[in-house]
Write a protein that holds these residues in place. Structure first.
Motif, PDB file in Angstrom:
ATOM      1  N   MET A   1     -16.436 -23.671  22.771  1.00  0.00           N
ATOM      2  CA  MET A   1     -16.906 -24.976  22.320  1.00  0.00           C
ATOM      3  C   MET A   1     -18.363 -25.204  22.726  1.00  0.00           C
ATOM      4  SD  MET A   1     -14.280 -26.026  20.708  1.00  0.00           S
ATOM      5  CE  MET A   1     -14.545 -27.751  20.384  1.00  0.00           C
ATOM      6  N   LEU A   2     -18.750 -24.670  23.908  1.00  0.00           N
ATOM      7  CA  LEU A   2     -20.134 -24.798  24.348  1.00  0.00           C
ATOM      8  C   LEU A   2     -21.077 -24.060  23.406  1.00  0.00           C
ATOM      9  CD1 LEU A   2     -22.216 -25.745  26.411  1.00  0.00           C
ATOM     10  CD2 LEU A   2     -21.714 -23.685  27.755  1.00  0.00           C
ATOM     11  N   VAL A   3     -20.664 -22.874  22.977  1.00  0.00           N
ATOM     12  CA  VAL A   3     -21.460 -22.092  22.027  1.00  0.00           C
ATOM     13  C   VAL A   3     -21.654 -22.880  20.733  1.00  0.00           C
ATOM     14  CG1 VAL A   3     -21.448 -20.034  20.563  1.00  0.00           C
ATOM     15  CG2 VAL A   3     -20.819 -19.852  22.976  1.00  0.00           C
ATOM     16  N   ALA A   4     -20.580 -23.497  20.265  1.00  0.00           N
ATOM     17  CA  ALA A   4     -20.648 -24.281  19.032  1.00  0.00           C
ATOM     18  C   ALA A   4     -21.564 -25.492  19.194  1.00  0.00           C
ATOM     19  CB  ALA A   4     -19.249 -24.731  18.617  1.00  0.00           C
ATOM     20  N   LEU A   5     -21.561 -26.117  20.374  1.00  0.00           N
ATOM     21  CA  LEU A   5     -22.415 -27.272  20.631  1.00  0.00           C
ATOM     22  C   LEU A   5     -23.900 -26.904  20.574  1.00  0.00           C
ATOM     23  CD1 LEU A   5     -20.498 -29.069  23.531  1.00  0.00           C
ATOM     24  CD2 LEU A   5     -20.965 -30.005  21.267  1.00  0.00           C
ATOM     25  N   VAL A   6     -24.244 -25.765  21.170  1.00  0.00           N
ATOM     26  CA  VAL A   6     -25.640 -25.303  21.126  1.00  0.00           C
ATOM     27  C   VAL A   6     -26.049 -25.020  19.684  1.00  0.00           C
ATOM     28  CG1 VAL A   6     -27.258 -23.512  21.849  1.00  0.00           C
ATOM     29  CG2 VAL A   6     -25.548 -24.375  23.459  1.00  0.00           C
ATOM     30  N   GLY A   7     -25.157 -24.388  18.936  1.00  0.00           N
ATOM     31  CA  GLY A   7     -25.428 -24.109  17.529  1.00  0.00           C
ATOM     32  C   GLY A   7     -25.670 -25.386  16.744  1.00  0.00           C
ATOM     33  N   ALA A   8     -24.861 -26.399  17.001  1.00  0.00           N
ATOM     34  CA  ALA A   8     -25.010 -27.680  16.307  1.00  0.00           C
ATOM     35  C   ALA A   8     -26.344 -28.339  16.638  1.00  0.00           C
ATOM     36  CB  ALA A   8     -23.858 -28.609  16.681  1.00  0.00           C
ATOM     37  N   ALA A   9     -26.748 -28.269  17.903  1.00  0.00           N
ATOM     38  CA  ALA A   9     -28.023 -28.863  18.320  1.00  0.00           C
ATOM     39  C   ALA A   9     -29.197 -28.206  17.600  1.00  0.00           C
ATOM     40  CB  ALA A   9     -28.182 -28.736  19.832  1.00  0.00           C
ATOM     41  N   LEU A  10     -29.150 -26.886  17.471  1.00  0.00           N
ATOM     42  CA  LEU A  10     -30.224 -26.169  16.779  1.00  0.00           C
ATOM     43  C   LEU A  10     -30.257 -26.531  15.294  1.00  0.00           C
ATOM     44  CD1 LEU A  10     -29.962 -22.604  18.388  1.00  0.00           C
ATOM     45  CD2 LEU A  10     -31.764 -24.294  18.734  1.00  0.00           C
ATOM     46  N   MET A  11     -29.075 -26.611  14.671  1.00  0.00           N
ATOM     47  CA  MET A  11     -29.030 -26.907  13.243  1.00  0.00           C
ATOM     48  C   MET A  11     -29.438 -28.344  12.934  1.00  0.00           C
ATOM     49  SD  MET A  11     -25.761 -24.803  11.690  1.00  0.00           S
ATOM     50  CE  MET A  11     -24.556 -25.318  12.933  1.00  0.00           C
ATOM     51  N   SER A  12     -29.336 -29.234  13.924  1.00  0.00           N
ATOM     52  CA  SER A  12     -29.733 -30.622  13.691  1.00  0.00           C
ATOM     53  C   SER A  12     -31.238 -30.749  13.457  1.00  0.00           C
ATOM     54  CB  SER A  12     -29.312 -31.497  14.874  1.00  0.00           C
ATOM     55  OG  SER A  12     -30.137 -31.255  16.009  1.00  0.00           O
ATOM     56  N   LEU A  13     -31.991 -29.706  13.829  1.00  0.00           N
ATOM     57  CA  LEU A  13     -33.444 -29.721  13.637  1.00  0.00           C
ATOM     58  C   LEU A  13     -33.854 -29.340  12.217  1.00  0.00           C
ATOM     59  CD1 LEU A  13     -34.473 -27.953  16.967  1.00  0.00           C
ATOM     60  CD2 LEU A  13     -34.794 -30.370  16.430  1.00  0.00           C
ATOM     61  N   LEU A 233     -19.339 -29.489  15.509  1.00  0.00           N
ATOM     62  CA  LEU A 233     -20.579 -29.610  14.758  1.00  0.00           C
ATOM     63  C   LEU A 233     -20.958 -31.066  14.494  1.00  0.00           C
ATOM     64  CD1 LEU A 233     -20.212 -26.729  12.129  1.00  0.00           C
ATOM     65  CD2 LEU A 233     -21.419 -26.715  14.306  1.00  0.00           C
ATOM     66  N   MET A 234     -20.070 -32.005  14.854  1.00  0.00           N
ATOM     67  CA  MET A 234     -20.402 -33.416  14.638  1.00  0.00           C
ATOM     68  C   MET A 234     -21.600 -33.835  15.489  1.00  0.00           C
ATOM     69  SD  MET A 234     -17.307 -35.363  16.621  1.00  0.00           S
ATOM     70  CE  MET A 234     -17.056 -35.143  18.397  1.00  0.00           C
ATOM     71  N   LEU A 235     -21.976 -33.029  16.483  1.00  0.00           N
ATOM     72  CA  LEU A 235     -23.171 -33.327  17.273  1.00  0.00           C
ATOM     73  C   LEU A 235     -24.395 -33.416  16.365  1.00  0.00           C
ATOM     74  CD1 LEU A 235     -24.556 -33.655  20.039  1.00  0.00           C
ATOM     75  CD2 LEU A 235     -24.806 -31.165  20.105  1.00  0.00           C
ATOM     76  N   GLU A 236     -24.400 -32.627  15.280  1.00  0.00           N
ATOM     77  CA  GLU A 236     -25.490 -32.700  14.313  1.00  0.00           C
ATOM     78  C   GLU A 236     -25.649 -34.109  13.777  1.00  0.00           C
ATOM     79  OE1 GLU A 236     -26.155 -29.371  11.337  1.00  0.00           O
ATOM     80  OE2 GLU A 236     -24.063 -29.051  11.875  1.00  0.00           O
ATOM     81  N   THR A 237     -24.524 -34.757  13.511  1.00  0.00           N
ATOM     82  CA  THR A 237     -24.533 -36.088  12.922  1.00  0.00           C
ATOM     83  C   THR A 237     -25.154 -37.107  13.858  1.00  0.00           C
ATOM     84  OG1 THR A 237     -22.429 -35.450  11.910  1.00  0.00           O
ATOM     85  CG2 THR A 237     -23.089 -37.739  11.688  1.00  0.00           C
ATOM     86  N   VAL A 238     -25.078 -36.859  15.147  1.00  0.00           N
ATOM     87  CA  VAL A 238     -25.664 -37.762  16.132  1.00  0.00           C
ATOM     88  C   VAL A 238     -27.157 -37.483  16.303  1.00  0.00           C
ATOM     89  CG1 VAL A 238     -25.610 -38.511  18.534  1.00  0.00           C
ATOM     90  CG2 VAL A 238     -23.466 -37.966  17.345  1.00  0.00           C
ATOM     91  N   LEU A 239     -27.521 -36.212  16.373  1.00  0.00           N
ATOM     92  CA  LEU A 239     -28.915 -35.851  16.654  1.00  0.00           C
ATOM     93  C   LEU A 239     -29.837 -35.974  15.436  1.00  0.00           C
ATOM     94  CD1 LEU A 239     -28.451 -32.709  18.938  1.00  0.00           C
ATOM     95  CD2 LEU A 239     -29.048 -35.044  19.631  1.00  0.00           C
ATOM     96  N   ALA A 240     -29.377 -35.553  14.258  1.00  0.00           N
ATOM     97  CA  ALA A 240     -30.241 -35.540  13.073  1.00  0.00           C
ATOM     98  C   ALA A 240     -30.844 -36.906  12.753  1.00  0.00           C
ATOM     99  CB  ALA A 240     -29.474 -34.994  11.869  1.00  0.00           C
ATOM    100  N   PRO A 241     -30.069 -38.000  12.769  1.00  0.00           N
ATOM    101  CA  PRO A 241     -30.686 -39.305  12.508  1.00  0.00           C
ATOM    102  C   PRO A 241     -31.722 -39.693  13.562  1.00  0.00           C
ATOM    103  CG  PRO A 241     -28.304 -39.419  12.222  1.00  0.00           C
ATOM    104  CD  PRO A 241     -28.603 -38.100  12.865  1.00  0.00           C
TER     105      PRO A 241
END
Length: 279
Positions: A1-13, A233-241
C-alpha cells in the motif's frame, strides 16, 4: 500500500506538467509517450539481467495488452486535463476502485460483497453530481468529463489484467504503452516545431514522475488486489486539486466539491471496511 501511495503522489503532478507544456493535447500526449518509452527501456536494460528484449518476450501477450490499455488511459487522461477542470478529472479518476471491482467480478470471478455494491452505487451518484455541473461552463466541460471516464474504464481494465498475470513486467507494460502512444500520436504532430521549454517540461514528466508513478501503482498489484491498489490511488484526488489551486488558481465549482465529497467519503468508508475484514 505504501508503494501505491508513492505512485499516486507522483501521478498527481501530471496536470501541472500537462498544463505548462505549451502545446495541444495530441502533442502533449506524443511527448509523454516518447519520454515514457525511453525511460522505461533504459531502466529495464540497466536493472534486469535478462535485458530489454528478453523481458518483453517473457511477458508475452499480456504485456502487449497492458500496453494497448495504457495507450487508451494515457490519451484519455491528457485530453481530459486539457478539456475540463483538474478537480473534475481526478474526482472521476477516483472512481477506478468501483470499476475495478466490476471487472474483477466479471473477469477474475472475485466475490462482490454487499458493502462493495453500496460503494459502487455511492460512486455512481458522485459522478452524476460532478458531471451535472459541467454544462454550466467555467473550467469544466462534459466532453472532458467523458474523456476522464474513458480513462477510468481503461485503467481499471489494466489493473485487473496485471492482477491476473502478476509475472508481467510492470516497467515493460508502461514502456510498451508509452511507445504505442508515441507511434500513434507522431502522425498528428510536428515535433520539430516544439520549443525547448516544452521539451524540458515534458521531459521531466515523461522521464520521471509519470512513468515511475504508474510503475509503482502496477508493482503494488503484486502484493494487493486491484481494488485495494485503486483505493490507494484516491490520494491523487486530494493532491491534484491542491496543485491546480497553487499553480493555476483553479477553484472547483459547487458540483465538483459536492460530488467529490460523496465519492471520497464512499471510498474512505469502503477502504476502512476492507481493512477491518483483512484484520
Amino acid at each position: 500500500m505504501l508503494v501505491a501511495l508513492v505512485g499516486a503522489a507522483l501521478m498527481s503532478l501530471d496536470p501541472v506538467f500537462i498544463r505548462f507544456s505549451g502545446v495541444n493535447e495530441l502533442e502533449t500526449t506524443f511527448l509523454f509517450g516518447l519520454f515514457t518509452a525511453i525511460s522505461m527501456a533504459v531502466v529495464i536494460q540497466l536493472s534486469d539481467k535478462r535485458g530489454l528484449i528478453k523481458v518483453l518476450v517473457d511477458s508475452g501477450w499480456p504485456l502487449l495488452a497492458a500496453g494497448v490499455l495504457m495507450l487508451g488511459s494515457s490519451t484519455g487522461l491528457v485530453f481530459a486535463i486539457k478539456n475540463t477542470s483538474v478537480v473534475n478529472t481526478f474526482v472521476i479518476l477516483s472512481t477506478i476502485p468501483a470499476v475495478a471491482v466490476l471487472f474483477s467480478w466479471i473477469f477474475l470471478r472475485e466475490r462482490v460483497s454487499k458493502q462493495t455494491m453500496f460503494a459502487i452505487i455511492g460512486v455512481i451518484i458522485g459522478i452524476g453530481v460532478v458531471v451535472s455541473g459541467s454544462s454550466a461552463g467555467g473550467a469544466s466541460s462534459l466532453y472532458g468529463d467523458l474523456l476522464a471516464m474513458f480513462a477510468v474504464v481503461v485503467l481499471a481494465l489494466m489493473l485487473t489484467l496485471l492482477r491476473k498475470f502478476p509475472d508481467v513486467s510492470r516497467m515493460g507494460a508502461v514502456g510498451v504503452g508509452g511507445f504505442l502512444v508515441a507511434v500513434v500520436m507522431f502522425f498528428f504532430t510536428e515535433p520539430s516545431t516544439f520549443s525547448m521549454n516544452t521539451w524540458l517540461i515534458m521531459g521531466v514528466m515523461g522521464l520521471l514522475t509519470a512513468p515511475f508513478g504508474r510503475v509503482l501503482s502496477m508493482v503494488a498489484t503484486r502484493y494487493a488486489t486491484a481494488t485495494e491498489v485503486s483505493m490507494t490511488l484516491m490520494l491523487e484526488t486530494v493532491l491534484a486539486p491542491i496543485w491546480a489551486y497553487l499553480f493555476f488558481t483553479e477553484v472547483p465549482g459547487a458540483n465538483s466539491l459536492a460530488g467529490g465529497a460523496i465519492i471520497l467519503i464512499t471510498i474512505v468508508a469502503y477502504t476502512l471496511h476492507l481493512t477491518r475484514e483483512e484484520g
